[in-house]
Design a protein around this motif. Structure first.
Motif, mmCIF file in Angstrom:
data_model
loop_
_atom_site.group_PDB
_atom_site.id
_atom_site.type_symbol
_atom_site.label_atom_id
_atom_site.label_comp_id
_atom_site.label_asym_id
_atom_site.label_seq_id
_atom_site.Cartn_x
_atom_site.Cartn_y
_atom_site.Cartn_z
ATOM 1 N N ALA A 205 64.902 15.456 74.933
ATOM 2 C CA ALA A 205 63.690 16.011 75.539
ATOM 3 C C ALA A 205 64.072 16.586 76.893
ATOM 4 O O ALA A 205 64.517 15.865 77.789
ATOM 5 C CB ALA A 205 62.631 14.924 75.708
ATOM 6 N N VAL A 206 63.936 17.892 77.038
ATOM 7 C CA VAL A 206 64.359 18.574 78.266
ATOM 8 C C VAL A 206 63.148 19.215 78.935
ATOM 9 O O VAL A 206 62.422 19.994 78.315
ATOM 10 C CB VAL A 206 65.421 19.658 77.969
ATOM 11 N N ALA A 207 62.926 18.870 80.196
ATOM 12 C CA ALA A 207 61.858 19.485 80.982
ATOM 13 C C ALA A 207 62.465 20.171 82.193
ATOM 14 O O ALA A 207 63.282 19.577 82.911
ATOM 15 C CB ALA A 207 60.855 18.419 81.436
ATOM 16 N N SER A 208 62.102 21.427 82.401
ATOM 17 C CA SER A 208 62.516 22.167 83.591
ATOM 18 C C SER A 208 61.308 22.290 84.514
ATOM 19 O O SER A 208 60.291 22.880 84.135
ATOM 20 C CB SER A 208 63.033 23.559 83.212
ATOM 21 N N LEU A 209 61.418 21.712 85.707
ATOM 22 C CA LEU A 209 60.321 21.732 86.673
ATOM 23 C C LEU A 209 60.529 22.873 87.660
ATOM 24 O O LEU A 209 61.477 22.853 88.458
ATOM 25 C CB LEU A 209 60.242 20.400 87.420
ATOM 26 N N ARG A 210 59.668 23.878 87.572
ATOM 27 C CA ARG A 210 59.752 25.026 88.473
ATOM 28 C C ARG A 210 59.044 24.659 89.779
ATOM 29 O O ARG A 210 57.823 24.790 89.903
ATOM 30 C CB ARG A 210 59.127 26.256 87.816
ATOM 31 N N TRP B 272 57.720 14.801 78.753
ATOM 32 C CA TRP B 272 57.432 16.232 78.836
ATOM 33 C C TRP B 272 58.618 17.045 78.321
ATOM 34 O O TRP B 272 59.776 16.724 78.558
ATOM 35 C CB TRP B 272 57.148 16.633 80.275
ATOM 36 N N ASN B 273 58.292 18.146 77.640
ATOM 37 C CA ASN B 273 59.282 19.087 77.111
ATOM 38 C C ASN B 273 58.950 20.487 77.582
ATOM 39 O O ASN B 273 57.779 20.863 77.654
ATOM 40 C CB ASN B 273 59.278 19.077 75.577
ATOM 41 N N GLY B 274 59.976 21.268 77.909
ATOM 42 C CA GLY B 274 59.753 22.658 78.248
ATOM 43 C C GLY B 274 59.594 22.885 79.732
ATOM 44 O O GLY B 274 59.939 22.041 80.568
ATOM 45 N N ALA B 275 59.044 24.046 80.093
ATOM 46 C CA ALA B 275 58.888 24.433 81.489
ATOM 47 C C ALA B 275 57.551 23.955 82.046
ATOM 48 O O ALA B 275 56.522 24.033 81.359
ATOM 49 C CB ALA B 275 58.985 25.952 81.618
ATOM 50 N N PHE B 276 57.585 23.469 83.277
ATOM 51 C CA PHE B 276 56.381 23.016 83.973
ATOM 52 C C PHE B 276 56.423 23.538 85.400
ATOM 53 O O PHE B 276 57.423 23.364 86.101
ATOM 54 C CB PHE B 276 56.306 21.478 83.997
ATOM 55 N N ASN B 277 55.343 24.171 85.823
ATOM 56 C CA ASN B 277 55.238 24.602 87.212
ATOM 57 C C ASN B 277 54.909 23.391 88.078
ATOM 58 O O ASN B 277 53.828 22.809 87.946
ATOM 59 C CB ASN B 277 54.170 25.683 87.366
#
Length: 296
Positions: free
Chosen positions: A156-161, A215-220
Motif C-alpha cells: 500500500a503506497v501513499a504519496s502525500l503532496r 491510504w493508497n494513492g496520492a493525497f493532498n
C-alpha cells in the motif's frame, strides 16, 4: 508496532517520531551516520545507493520524508541537482529494497509536494488534476513514480503532496517571523498567488491516519482553505499585532533567492479532496486559528 522513518531530524520527521514514540511505537531511523551511533538506526546512503536492507525486515510501515531543503540557499545548478537526486534516488533505493524483502511492510508512505501541480493561477487543484511542467513539478512526478514501484508488488503506497508546513520551529513561518515582528512584513510580489498550507500538527495527524487506515494513492496534504499570499500576510500580521503591508517586490525576491523566487510567486490552489473523502478532520483548518494557536 515498528515504523521506519527517513528524514527523522527534519521539521516534519522530528514531530512525527516524537508522536510515534509517545504512542508506544518502535521507531527506527534511516540515517547517513554509521549504524553504531544508535542501535535503532538503519544506515543508508542514497548517493551511493546503499542501504542495510536486512534491517527493514519485520517493519509494519516505512515513512519516507528525506530530501534536500528547497528553501535553503540559491538555486544553483548544483542545488537543483541535489533537490532532484535526493528525492528520486532515495525513493528508488527504498522502493527497490522493500520489494525484495521476505516480510515487507504493509504500508509505504512517501512525501511528495504540491509543487507537483506547477503554477496554476486560480484553478482549484485536486488529486486527479494533472502535473505542471516546471522543475519542481517534473521532480515530483518522478518522485511519485519511484514510490509507486513498491505498489506494483502489492504494498500500500501513499504519496502525500505536502503544502507549506506551518510551525515556529522551522520552515516558511520561522523565516517570515523576524520581519513581521519588526512590522516590516507584507505580501510577496503582488500577493495574488494562492498558498496551500498545513499546520505541522495536522500533517502529523494526517500521516498517522494514512498509516492506520491504509491510504493508497496520492493525497493532498494541505489544509482545506488555501489563502492568497496577501491574505496570508495580513493574517500573520494580525496574529502578531503588527502591520503587514510592506510588499516584497518580485525583483527584490529574484535578487535574494534567484530562481527559487519564481517558486515563491507561483500559485497553487490545492484542495485536500482525497483526505476529506477518507474521513480526515483538521484541527487547524483555518489559517487565523492555526496562527493564533502557534503564536499565542
Amino acid at each position: 508496532m515498528k515504523v521506519i522513518v527517513s528524514g527523522s531530524s527534519g521539521l516534519i520527521g522530528s514531530a512525527l517520531t516524537r508522536t510515534l514514540s509517545a504512542g508506544g511505537v518502535h521507531v527506527a531511523r534511516l540515517v547517513r551516520t554509521p549504524p553504531h551511533m544508535a542501535e535503532t538506526n538503519i544506515y543508508w546512503n542514497p548517493d551511493a545507493g546503499t542501504i542495510d536492507a536486512d534491517k527493514l525486515e519485520g517493519a509494519d510501515a516505512v515513512i519516507h520524508l528525506a530530501g534536500e531543503n528547497i528553501a535553503s540557499g540559491r538555486w544553483t545548478a548544483a542545488k537543483k541537482a541535489r533537490i532532484r537526486d535526493s528525492r528520486i534516488n532515495g525513493t528508488r533505493l527504498i522502493s527497490e529494497a522493500l520489494v525484495q524483502l521476505k516480510n515487507p511492510p504493509q504500508a509505504f508512505l512517501s512525501a511528495s509536494a504540491v509543487g507537483f501541480y506547477g503554477d496554476r493561477g486560480d484553478e482549484e487543484l485536486h488529486e486527479d488534476s494533472g502535473p505542471g511542467s516546471d522543475f519542481l513539478a517534473t521532480t515530483a512526478v518522478e518522485w511519485e513514480t519511484e514510490a509507486a514501484r513498491a505498489a506494483d508488488f502489492g504494498l500500500a503506497v501513499a504519496s502525500l503532496r505536502i503544502g507549506i508546513v506551518l510551525d515556529c520551529e522551522g520552515g516558511a513561518l520561522e523565516q517570515m517571523l523576524p520581519p513581521f515582528r519588526l512590522g516590516v512584513g507584507g505580501p510577496l510580489g503582488d500577493g495574488s498567488q494562492w498558498w496551500s498550507w498545513i499546520d505541522r500538527r495536522d500533517l502529523v495527524r494526517m500521516i498517522l491516519a494514512a498509516l492506520e487506515r491504509g491510504w493508497n494513492g496520492a493525497f493532498n496534504a494541505t489544509a482545506p482553505h488555501p489563502e492568497r499570499q496577501a491574505d496570508f500576510a495580513r493574517s500573520l500580521g494580525r496574529a502578531l499585532g503588527r502591520p503587514a503591508f510592506i510588499p516584497a517586490p518580485a525583483f527584490a525576491l529574484n535578487a535574494l533567492f534567484g530562481e527559487f523566487a519564481t517558486e515563491l510567486l507561483t500559485s497553487k490552489r490545492v484542495l485536500p479532496s482525497a483526505a476529506r473523502e477518507a474521513g480526515f478532520e483538521w484541527e487547524f483548518g483555518r489559517l487565523d486559528t492555526a496562527l493564533a494557536d502557534l503564536l499565542g
